[in-house]
Design a protein around this motif. Structure first.
Motif, mmCIF file in Angstrom:
data_model
loop_
_atom_site.group_PDB
_atom_site.id
_atom_site.type_symbol
_atom_site.label_atom_id
_atom_site.label_comp_id
_atom_site.label_asym_id
_atom_site.label_seq_id
_atom_site.Cartn_x
_atom_site.Cartn_y
_atom_site.Cartn_z
ATOM 1 N N TRP A 26 81.475 -51.842 54.342
ATOM 2 C CA TRP A 26 81.034 -52.776 53.122
ATOM 3 C C TRP A 26 79.654 -51.728 52.742
ATOM 4 N N THR A 27 79.155 -51.478 53.672
ATOM 5 C CA THR A 27 78.050 -50.860 52.945
ATOM 6 C C THR A 27 77.910 -50.243 51.959
ATOM 7 N N HIS A 28 78.687 -48.583 52.311
ATOM 8 C CA HIS A 28 79.278 -47.783 51.942
ATOM 9 C C HIS A 28 80.430 -47.909 50.734
ATOM 10 N N LYS A 29 81.291 -49.109 50.256
ATOM 11 C CA LYS A 29 81.530 -49.443 49.378
ATOM 12 C C LYS A 29 80.771 -50.315 48.168
ATOM 13 N N LYS A 30 79.679 -51.560 48.465
ATOM 14 C CA LYS A 30 78.773 -51.377 48.056
ATOM 15 C C LYS A 30 77.971 -50.655 47.407
ATOM 16 N N SER A 31 77.742 -49.192 48.253
ATOM 17 C CA SER A 31 76.850 -48.753 48.073
ATOM 18 C C SER A 31 77.368 -47.813 46.553
ATOM 19 N N VAL A 32 79.142 -47.652 46.402
ATOM 20 C CA VAL A 32 79.327 -46.770 45.754
ATOM 21 C C VAL A 32 79.448 -47.610 44.719
ATOM 22 N N ALA A 64 75.678 -45.329 67.936
ATOM 23 C CA ALA A 64 74.455 -45.574 66.605
ATOM 24 C C ALA A 64 74.101 -44.287 65.951
ATOM 25 N N LEU A 65 73.951 -43.197 66.178
ATOM 26 C CA LEU A 65 74.430 -41.863 65.523
ATOM 27 C C LEU A 65 74.885 -42.222 63.948
ATOM 28 N N ASN A 66 76.564 -42.099 64.250
ATOM 29 C CA ASN A 66 77.506 -42.161 62.738
ATOM 30 C C ASN A 66 77.566 -43.768 62.508
ATOM 31 N N LEU A 67 77.037 -44.639 62.955
ATOM 32 C CA LEU A 67 76.311 -46.135 61.906
ATOM 33 C C LEU A 67 75.191 -46.110 62.108
ATOM 34 N N ALA A 68 74.741 -45.819 61.686
ATOM 35 C CA ALA A 68 72.706 -45.555 61.476
ATOM 36 C C ALA A 68 72.517 -44.970 60.461
ATOM 37 N N MET A 69 73.109 -43.413 60.453
ATOM 38 C CA MET A 69 72.098 -42.643 59.467
ATOM 39 C C MET A 69 72.865 -42.355 58.376
ATOM 40 N N PRO A 70 74.512 -42.653 58.317
ATOM 41 C CA PRO A 70 74.978 -42.508 56.836
ATOM 42 C C PRO A 70 74.586 -44.186 56.770
ATOM 43 N N VAL A 71 74.415 -45.297 57.332
ATOM 44 C CA VAL A 71 73.895 -46.670 56.537
ATOM 45 C C VAL A 71 72.915 -46.586 55.993
ATOM 46 N N THR A 72 72.007 -45.859 56.382
ATOM 47 C CA THR A 72 69.672 -46.012 55.824
ATOM 48 C C THR A 72 70.659 -44.943 54.497
ATOM 49 N N VAL A 73 71.298 -43.278 54.849
ATOM 50 C CA VAL A 73 71.180 -43.101 53.215
ATOM 51 C C VAL A 73 72.064 -43.913 52.229
ATOM 52 N N LEU A 74 73.184 -44.344 52.306
ATOM 53 C CA LEU A 74 73.209 -45.570 51.410
ATOM 54 C C LEU A 74 72.555 -46.422 51.190
ATOM 55 N N SER A 75 72.007 -47.224 52.121
ATOM 56 C CA SER A 75 71.549 -48.368 51.968
ATOM 57 C C SER A 75 69.510 -47.503 51.288
ATOM 58 N N ALA A 76 69.719 -46.546 50.517
ATOM 59 C CA ALA A 76 68.392 -46.188 50.077
ATOM 60 C C ALA A 76 68.392 -45.827 48.410
ATOM 61 N N MET A 77 70.524 -45.441 48.444
ATOM 62 C CA MET A 77 70.859 -45.311 47.539
ATOM 63 C C MET A 77 71.299 -46.212 46.653
ATOM 64 N N ARG A 78 71.506 -47.415 47.290
ATOM 65 C CA ARG A 78 71.640 -48.396 46.988
ATOM 66 C C ARG A 78 70.049 -49.579 46.706
ATOM 67 N N GLU A 79 69.115 -48.887 47.238
ATOM 68 C CA GLU A 79 67.852 -49.721 46.852
ATOM 69 C C GLU A 79 67.546 -49.093 45.552
ATOM 70 N N ILE A 138 70.633 -51.972 64.945
ATOM 71 C CA ILE A 138 69.381 -50.641 64.376
ATOM 72 C C ILE A 138 70.120 -50.483 63.165
ATOM 73 N N GLY A 139 71.952 -50.375 62.728
ATOM 74 C CA GLY A 139 72.506 -50.148 61.669
ATOM 75 C C GLY A 139 71.697 -51.426 60.952
ATOM 76 N N LEU A 140 71.868 -52.917 61.436
ATOM 77 C CA LEU A 140 71.644 -54.037 60.200
ATOM 78 C C LEU A 140 70.290 -53.414 59.685
ATOM 79 N N GLU A 141 69.214 -52.836 60.727
ATOM 80 C CA GLU A 141 67.290 -52.933 60.205
ATOM 81 C C GLU A 141 68.437 -51.506 59.403
ATOM 82 N N SER A 142 69.117 -50.745 59.531
ATOM 83 C CA SER A 142 69.133 -49.590 58.228
ATOM 84 C C SER A 142 69.940 -49.822 57.249
ATOM 85 N N MET A 143 70.233 -51.012 57.320
ATOM 86 C CA MET A 143 70.572 -51.888 56.120
ATOM 87 C C MET A 143 69.184 -52.420 54.963
#
Length: 693
Positions: free
Chosen positions: A177-183, A345-360, A681-686
């Motif tokens: 969801w985070t990936h698709k929303k950011s895209v 955690a690494l596979n989830l949190a890092m991409p989500v953080t980057v995509l969330s930053a792009m969304r923000e 951690i994933g939710l926090e990264s969003m």
């Protein structure tokens, strides 16, 4: 529209639409309609409740009148409805609710014998993924997941296996969801925003019309430096077209008669007459989605590093599991290690953080084309500004036209506007607007217009050559001269304004004086950028030394360069990079494009030339340079969160492994705590990186 005011404070109002039910499409139409209202700064429409919240500046009655006049029949671009993220959010909300509800029903209402069978069947998917991974000779995350689930099922510990699969599934839904929303947010911000196009009439004239009036089969003219607004077939002309946004090709491609061109690509050189094949250019949406999803631009270096590190840690997790078994011969303690790994955690949190930053960033009217640019921005210490339209206002103000050689003032302005309206530069817009304000009509009176980057314009009116541009271009390159006995008058022209020189038949006909007011927020933005981490802030401009020095002193840059050409800007950027510095370049014109390409991060102003926005890695709103400060803070905060997540993941998972080996917690508890911490951690990264102001 009938409505009820539910709540209001100064500058913010919430109303409820009096209707039976609001659909998602109706919500999108209302949201778009309200966003077009002057003074409105933020709009949210909630289709579930039929409410709309509007934040505004100015009069309250204007907003209420806007609501009263609303009808769902208003015209809304197809792209707004097609690319809305509303349906996507609803889809993934339903998926999350369904997953949690199903888990609760399975746990509390379904007999254990049935849930055990279901858990075993569901585990097959994960086991198959692990086997496929092993078959490719890889020992990666799917193998670890398959082993943890498989061992739990074999030990008949179905509760642990079910918990692991449930939390993995929730993580997949959230990441998807985070990936698709950011895209989706990126696509919407990158969508075409062309309101006017040149229509070629049956008698061969070019007429500026609204883009919405264009129909399939119409012929349009696209000039150099402009974005192609519709898919179509070239009727005549020859040009070099930059198609990087759709194909990823780094070099422009040649287009001539019978060749197909795509909406959103940029005409770098030449001119084309195009027969429109697709009115909305709707295929661009799918093309951008594909480009973003497949492009390496989406991955920052640290994001890729996290993914590779996650896979590299898998063998060590197995090694740790084996060592614990070897020394303790205790299955429970061994499984406690197997149930915990760092990779999830690494596979989830890092991409989500980057995509969330792009969304923000899109919430701040900033378009970021890839996570790696945010990372580079956080590391950059040098930033280079163009002056005109960047540190100065995007809309320079026309001050006066000074005719020479007995020429008529209004006629000279009319000619200048006729030439300049073909080119999307801020000074050109000022000239065209001045003619419009004086009600000076300027039908096409010249032959083909040639644009010489960073110099000026050349054309012909009848048999006479007409040139318009800088002093260097008009007097040195074109060898134009002053009329007799007018040197003193020429010398008395104020040095405070930027100037465009108009010459007809190699003799100066007029000087157009244009005020280039400094943005009121420019000095504060420069100061804040220093505070945010930039050590060297430079201004480069093709303007005169006198003008450049005054602007540089007023805004407080560390250094400035005047009378530079496009290649000079690019050369400076390259020199800084060779010295080991990451460089950010910000500009708005065609002449900034080489430097934007050469920099580590190219930033374009949103209402600048299309080619600058196309080449740039990031685009910011034209109305406030403080968005650039927000962008720098956002990139810094992204890197801080990523580094904090690394430390948190190591601390939590290391502690869980230690507690498991010590026999303090059981494997099921270990798995539950591990997956819960990963999810948290994933939710926090969003969450948004910047505090709300």
């Amino acid at each position: 529209m009938r409505f009820i005011i539910k709540h209001e404070i100064k500058g913010r109002i919430r109303v409820h639409a009096v209707q039976r039910k609001m659909t998602m499409q109706e919500a999108d139409i209302l949201c778009y309609y309200l966003e077009q209202t002057p003074g409105v700064t933020k709009v949210k429409v909630y289709e579930q409740t039929g409410d709309a919240t509007v934040e505004y500046q100015g009069g309250r009655e204007e907003i209420l009148d806007r609501f009263r006049a609303f009808s769902y029949d208003v015209s809304v671009p197809d792209s707004v409805l097609e690319s809305s993220g509303r349906a996507l959010n609803a889809e993934y909300k339903e998926k999350l609710i369904y997953s949690v509800t199903r888990r609760a029903v399975m746990k509390w209402l379904v007999p254990c014998s049935i849930t055990n069978v279901i858990t075993t069947v569901k585990s097959v998917k994960y086991l198959a993924a692990g086997i496929r991974c092993l078959a490719k000779g890889k020992l990666e995350v799917p193998v670890l997941d398959a082993t943890a689930i498989g061992v739990s099922v074999l030990r008949r510990d179905f509760g642990t296996a079910g918990s692991v699969m449930f939390l993995l599934g929730i993580g997949e839904i959230l990441e998807e969801w985070t990936h698709k929303k950011s895209v989706g947010d990126l696509v919407r911000s990158m969508s075409l925003n062309i309101t006017k196009v040149w229509l070629k009439t049956e008698d061969g004239k070019e007429v500026l019309v609204d883009a919405e009036t264009i129909r399939q089969g119409d012929q349009i003219v696209v000039h150099m430096g402009n974005q192609i607004p519709f898919d179509g077939v070239v009727v005549s002309g020859e040009a070099m077209v930059n198609q990087a946004s759709l194909t990823g090709e780094p070099l422009p491609v040649q287009k001539n008669a019978e060749k197909y061109v795509y909406a959103g690509t940029v005409l770098e050189e030449g001119e084309l007459v195009i027969r429109v094949a697709a009115q909305s250019g709707a295929t661009r949406y799918e093309k951008i989605v594909t480009m973003i999803e497949e492009s390496e631009k989406m991955k920052s270096a640290i994001e890729s590093k996290a993914s590779h590190l996650a896979d590299r840690l898998v063998p060590y997790t197995f090694l740790g599991t084996g060592l614990v078994w070897l020394f303790t011969r205790n299955v429970t303690k061994t499984l406690s290690v197997l149930m915990v790994d760092f990779s999830c955690a690494l596979n989830l949190a890092m991409p989500v953080t980057v995509l969330s930053a792009m969304r923000e960033s899109s919430d701040h009217h900033i378009t970021v084309k890839g996570g790696k640019y945010l990372e580079a921005l956080s590391e950059a210490k040098t930033i280079v500004f163009d002056k005109t339209g960047t540190l100065t206002k995007a809309q320079p103000v026309f001050r006066e036209v000074i005719p020479f050689g007995g020429k008529d003032e209004e006629e000279m302005l009319r000619i200048a506007a006729c030439l300049e309206e073909h080119f999307p530069h801020s000074m050109a817009k000022a000239v065209v607007q001045a003619a419009k304000d004086r009600n000076l009509t300027h039908e096409e009176m010249h032959s083909k217009v040639d644009y010489i980057v960073a110099h000026g314009i050349a054309s012909h009116i009848g048999e006479k050559k007409v040139v318009l541009g800088s002093y260097h271009f008009v007097f040195e390159d074109e060898q134009c001269v002053l009329p007799e006995n007018e040197q003193e008058r020429f010398d008395q022209i104020s040095a405070e304004c930027s100037r465009l020189y108009l010459a007809i038949d190699h003799q100066l006909a007029a000087v157009l004086c244009i005020e280039d007011p400094i943005r009121p927020e420019a000095a504060e933005a420069i100061q804040k950028l220093h505070e945010a981490g930039f050590e060297k802030i430079v201004m480069m401009t093709g303007d005169s030394e006198h003008t450049a020095k005054a602007v540089a002193k007023a805004v407080g840059v560390d250094a400035y360069y005047s009378e530079v050409l496009p290649e000079d800007k690019a050369a400076f950027v390259q020199k800084e990079k060779e010295a080991g510095n990451k460089v950010v370049m910000i500009g708005d014109g065609i002449n900034d494009s080489p430097a934007l390409s050469a920099s580590d991060v190219g930033i374009a102003i949103s209402d600048g030339a299309e080619i600058a926005r196309e080449i740039a890695d990031i685009t910011i709103a034209a109305d406030d340079l403080m968005e650039l400060v927000q962008l720098k803070k956002l990139s810094n905060s992204m890197m801080k969160r990523i580094n904090r997540n690394y430390r948190l993941i190591v601390a939590i998972n290391g502690s869980l492994i230690g507690l498991g080996v010590a026999g303090v917690i059981q494997p099921a508890t270990s798995a539950l705590l591990h997956n819960t911490s990963t999810l948290m951690i994933g939710l926090e990264s969003m969450r948004n990186l910047l505090p709300e102001e």
